[in-house]
Design an enzyme around this catalytic site. Structure first.
Site, PDB file in Angstrom:
ATOM      1  N   HIS A   1     -70.135  49.012  -5.254  1.00  0.00           N
ATOM      2  CA  HIS A   1     -69.568  48.285  -4.121  1.00  0.00           C
ATOM      3  C   HIS A   1     -70.577  48.100  -2.987  1.00  0.00           C
ATOM      4  CE1 HIS A   1     -65.636  47.831  -1.533  1.00  0.00           C
ATOM      5  NE2 HIS A   1     -66.234  46.675  -1.769  1.00  0.00           N
TER       6      HIS A   1
ATOM      7  N   TYR B   4     -60.868  50.536   0.835  1.00  0.00           N
ATOM      8  CA  TYR B   4     -59.706  49.817   1.336  1.00  0.00           C
ATOM      9  C   TYR B   4     -58.671  50.786   1.913  1.00  0.00           C
ATOM     10  CZ  TYR B   4     -61.633  46.103  -1.665  1.00  0.00           C
ATOM     11  OH  TYR B   4     -62.449  45.182  -2.279  1.00  0.00           O
TER      12      TYR B   4
END
Length: 339
Positions: free
Chosen positions: A140, A56
């Protein structure tokens, strides 16, 4: 705010969690002041679960969350981040990130699901977050890296959990099929499910949720607004689904859901958020928050009472699944898990 505990752990998550992708400048720039204000407003409204990732904003989200929570008692909140993308210097910088975040491209993501990659990723996340521990670590987006994750990340994270270095681990993905494989083939504690169990679609009911019930695995549900389609009282022109323009049939279904919500005195986003809380397996719902105003809106939505009559009509019309009773989720077992 209410809390639910991840089965088999001591980690109690607030039922509404803070999603850190937007303050990593997802799609557009957010000022430091607005980003930190979003975290602080979430705290003021009772949120005590904060999720982020190196992905992010090339570490920006982690740094901002770390700064915003600095000074907060560490035992008062739960923090999760992710592994699978190491951040390394870009050999040819000079532009902007190409993966959806409005940040300089001074770093690049390097996929690495190996044991060493996991350990380096956690160490670097700890430094960016400015904390001494991470409570939950998710593998992830390993969609194309199942073997690497199974051979590297899973045993590494299992060992770190068993040694008390982290509190729990799991996987976070935009699909339920591979999460189902993680639940049945490994000893994960929790999964982060994005967009596959929502008011609009409940595909995870077919495979993932029954497996989680059987194995005693918690579910953190994200993407409950289906990347924007359910985020407003009425789907906006150009509304997105799975981060792309929504197909006509899904726009039609979302508008039908909005009509029914209005008849029962509630709104589409309030019902979209409340839908997850009907499922006992869902430990927390994580929602992205960009500003203090968004944090206030999301916590207000989470506090709204949605009438049972709405769920009754939606079930009768086959628009949502029927949530199993307590007997279907009691006495979970991890027999056979490598724990």
């Amino acid at each position: 705010m209410q809390k639910r505990t991840i089965p088999g752990t001591s980690l109690a998550l607030t039922t509404l969690g803070f999603g850190g992708a937007p303050i990593g400048n997802l799609y557009r720039e957010v000022s430091d002041a607005d980003a930190i204000g979003a975290v602080q407003a979430a705290w003021e409204h009772g949120i005590r679960y904060f999720d982020t990732a190196p992905h992010y904003g090339l570490g920006l989200s982690e740094r901002r969350i770390g700064e915003a929570l600095r000074g907060a008692p560490r035992g008062d909140y739960v923090l999760s981040t992710k592994v699978g993308r190491l951040l390394r210097p870009n050999p040819s910088p000079g532009g902007r990130d190409t993966e959806g975040f409005d940040v300089d491209d001074g770093l690049v993501r390097v996929r690495d699901y190996s044991r060493d990659g996991v350990l380096r990723s956690i160490e670097e996340s700890l430094a960016r977050l400015g904390t001494d521990r991470i409570d939950i670590v998710y593998i992830h987006d390993p969609d194309d890296y199942w073997a690497e994750a199974l051979d590297g990340a899973v045993p590494a994270l299992s060992q770190l959990r068993d040694e008390g270095v982290i509190g729990a681990y799991g996987a976070g993905m935009n699909q339920s099929e591979m999460l189902h494989r993680f639940v049945t083939a490994t000893d994960v504690d929790v999964v982060m499910l994005a967009g596959r169990y929502t008011l609009l679609e409940q595909g995870a009911r077919e495979d993932l949720l029954p497996a989680c019930a059987e194995r005693g695995v918690g579910v953190v549900n994200v993407g409950v607004f289906n990347s924007g389609l359910l985020s407003k009282d009425r789907p906006a022109p150009g509304a997105t689904y799975n981060y792309a323009p929504a197909p006509a049939e899904l726009l039609e279904r979302a508008n039908l859901l909005a009509d029914i919500c209005e008849r029962h005195g509630t709104s589409l986003p309030a019902a979209a958020l409340a839908f997850s809380f009907r499922e006992p397996l869902v430990t927390s719902v994580v929602v992205g928050m960009r500003t203090a105003a968004q944090a206030e809106r999301n916590t207000a939505l989470g506090a709204q009472e949605v009438p049972q009559s709405l769920w009754d009509e939606l079930e009768e019309r086959g628009l949502i699944d029927t949530v199993p009773g307590p007997a279907a989720t009691e006495s979970p077992s991890r027999e056979g898990a490598a724990r």
